[in-house]
Design a protein around this motif. Structure first.
Motif, PDB file in Angstrom:
ATOM      1  N   UNK A   1      39.691  31.967  42.434  1.00  0.00           N
ATOM      2  CA  UNK A   1      38.431  32.631  42.075  1.00  0.00           C
ATOM      3  C   UNK A   1      37.205  31.800  42.399  1.00  0.00           C
ATOM      4  N   UNK A   2      37.194  30.501  42.030  1.00  0.00           N
ATOM      5  CA  UNK A   2      36.020  29.673  42.345  1.00  0.00           C
ATOM      6  C   UNK A   2      35.758  29.535  43.843  1.00  0.00           C
ATOM      7  N   UNK A   3      36.779  29.832  44.660  1.00  0.00           N
ATOM      8  CA  UNK A   3      36.609  29.770  46.123  1.00  0.00           C
ATOM      9  C   UNK A   3      36.165  31.115  46.683  1.00  0.00           C
ATOM     10  N   UNK A   4      35.979  32.106  45.806  1.00  0.00           N
ATOM     11  CA  UNK A   4      35.536  33.426  46.247  1.00  0.00           C
ATOM     12  C   UNK A   4      36.690  34.305  46.714  1.00  0.00           C
ATOM     13  N   UNK A   5      37.890  33.998  46.248  1.00  0.00           N
ATOM     14  CA  UNK A   5      39.066  34.771  46.682  1.00  0.00           C
ATOM     15  C   UNK A   5      39.715  35.429  45.465  1.00  0.00           C
ATOM     16  N   UNK A   6      39.912  36.735  45.564  1.00  0.00           N
ATOM     17  CA  UNK A   6      40.565  37.458  44.471  1.00  0.00           C
ATOM     18  C   UNK A   6      42.060  37.562  44.755  1.00  0.00           C
ATOM     19  N   UNK A   7      42.843  37.694  43.682  1.00  0.00           N
ATOM     20  CA  UNK A   7      44.291  37.901  43.810  1.00  0.00           C
ATOM     21  C   UNK A   7      44.696  38.978  42.814  1.00  0.00           C
ATOM     22  N   UNK A   8      45.318  40.013  43.321  1.00  0.00           N
ATOM     23  CA  UNK A   8      45.747  41.119  42.470  1.00  0.00           C
ATOM     24  C   UNK A   8      47.144  41.545  42.910  1.00  0.00           C
ATOM     25  N   UNK A   9      47.811  42.315  42.043  1.00  0.00           N
ATOM     26  CA  UNK A   9      49.091  42.870  42.503  1.00  0.00           C
ATOM     27  C   UNK A   9      49.255  44.303  42.040  1.00  0.00           C
ATOM     28  N   UNK A  10      50.130  44.979  42.775  1.00  0.00           N
ATOM     29  CA  UNK A  10      50.478  46.379  42.495  1.00  0.00           C
ATOM     30  C   UNK A  10      51.853  46.429  41.866  1.00  0.00           C
ATOM     31  N   UNK A  11      52.017  47.318  40.899  1.00  0.00           N
ATOM     32  CA  UNK A  11      53.327  47.522  40.287  1.00  0.00           C
ATOM     33  C   UNK A  11      53.755  48.970  40.502  1.00  0.00           C
ATOM     34  N   UNK A  12      54.331  49.271  41.682  1.00  0.00           N
ATOM     35  CA  UNK A  12      54.786  50.642  41.916  1.00  0.00           C
ATOM     36  C   UNK A  12      55.955  50.997  40.995  1.00  0.00           C
ATOM     37  N   UNK A  13      56.058  52.281  40.681  1.00  0.00           N
ATOM     38  CA  UNK A  13      57.231  52.786  39.964  1.00  0.00           C
ATOM     39  C   UNK A  13      58.303  53.127  40.986  1.00  0.00           C
ATOM     40  N   UNK A  14      58.927  54.287  40.841  1.00  0.00           N
ATOM     41  CA  UNK A  14      59.923  54.700  41.830  1.00  0.00           C
ATOM     42  C   UNK A  14      59.207  55.352  43.018  1.00  0.00           C
ATOM     43  N   UNK A  15      59.417  54.798  44.189  1.00  0.00           N
ATOM     44  CA  UNK A  15      58.789  55.335  45.397  1.00  0.00           C
ATOM     45  C   UNK A  15      59.897  55.710  46.374  1.00  0.00           C
ATOM     46  N   UNK A  16      59.768  56.890  46.958  1.00  0.00           N
ATOM     47  CA  UNK A  16      60.840  57.394  47.819  1.00  0.00           C
ATOM     48  C   UNK A  16      60.748  56.780  49.211  1.00  0.00           C
TER      49      UNK A  16
END
Ligand SMILES: NC(=O)c1ccc[n+]([C@@H]2O[C@H](COP(=O)([O-])OP(=O)(O)OC[C@H]3O[C@@H](n4cnc5c(N)ncnc54)[C@H](O)[C@@H]3O)[C@@H](O)[C@H]2O)c1
Length: 251
Positions: free
Chosen positions: A176-191
């Motif tokens: 964050x202090x370097x100006x970079x975000x980190x996020x993640x996705x939590x998909x459920x059941x995907x076909x």
């Protein structure tokens, strides 16, 4: 054109959710590089969207490091890294062998660390944030509903996805202090082809009933959420683990 001028690296982009991400990002103006072990599929998709494909087995650390650098070089830099590749394995808890555990963790988590190290080094070299909250780069990881809710018969997979959520949170704090975000996705059941070999019509009906929306996910459902996390629309989100699970998990 929410990604106009952005350079995006997508791992596991040859098929399934990753391929939907590649098409969605390209349609929004991004230049995309696909990292995948499926060279032919990745090459075809790259040609379709005018992007690049790099063949790599993400279980191999040295090859992953080199392939990520090639992808960044091909794009002339990187603004967004999407760590989407993953493998699903089934085994009862009491039967999981250490090498099976290690295989799942190598692809699902360790590879994310390696690609992140290479891509973030490039992001940092490109530009420093000009003011607090100025976002110069983004890392978007694909975790899973299983990382929050567990999953009988897939303890190694669920544990690896919980580790992705933990890695994402630590990365958010540190980058964050370097100006970079980190996020993640939590998909459920995907076909997708993941799990297709063991999925029955009865499974689909039972799982669909767990969603208040009454259906399973499509790759495009996850790709649209990834677009949000990759775009400036989400600049004030970091450390989040966003469910794309039709309401099956809400924490
Ligand atoms: N399908 C689901 O229900 C679901 C649910 C939650 C999370 N996820 C996650 O979403 C992501 C994408 O899954 P998907 O459903 O599209 O699966 P998929 O199997 O269709 O696609 C996975 C992609 O990753 C690539 N890949 C796998 N191992 C690799 C390796 N060692 N090196 C390089 N590339 C490799 C594959 O070649 C493929 O292109 C995964 O991280 C998965 O765990 C999927």
């Amino acid at each position: 054109m929410r990604l106009a001028g952005k350079r995006v690296v997508v791992t596991g982009g040859a098929r399934g959710i990753g391929a939907a991400m590649v098409r969605t990002f390209a349609a929004e103006g991004a230049a995309v590089a696909v990292l995948d072990v499926l060279a032919e599929e990745a090459g075809k998709l790259a040609a379709e969207v005018g992007g690049h494909a790099v063949e790599v087995d993400l279980a191999d650390v040295a090859a992953t490091r080199a392939a990520t650098q090639s992808a960044v070089d091909a794009l002339g830099g990187v603004d967004v890294l999407v760590n989407n590749a993953g493998i699903l394995r089934f085994a009862p808890l009491l039967d999981i062998e250490p090498h099976e555990w290690d295989e799942v963790f190598a692809v699902n988590v360790r590879a994310m660390l390696v690609t992140t190290q290479v891509a973030v080094t490039s992001m940092v070299a490109q530009r420093a944030p000009a003011f607090p909250g100025d976002v110069v780069g983004k890392v978007v990881n694909t975790a899973s509903m299983g990382g929050k809710a567990g999953g009988a018969g897939q303890a190694h997979y669920a544990a690896s996805k919980a580790a992705v959520i933990g890695l994402t949170r630590a990365a958010a704090e540190e980058l964050g202090p370097l100006g970079i975000t980190a996020t993640c996705l939590c998909p459920g059941y995907v076909l997708t082809e993941m799990g297709a070999g063991t999925r029955t019509d009865a499974d689909v009906a039972r799982w669909s009933a767990r969603s208040p929306l009454g259906r399973l996910g499509q790759p495009e459902d996850v790709a649209r959420a990834a677009l949000f996390l990759a775009s400036p629309d989400s600049d004030y989100l970091t450390g989040e683990a966003l469910n794309v699970a039709g309401g099956m998990v809400t924490h």
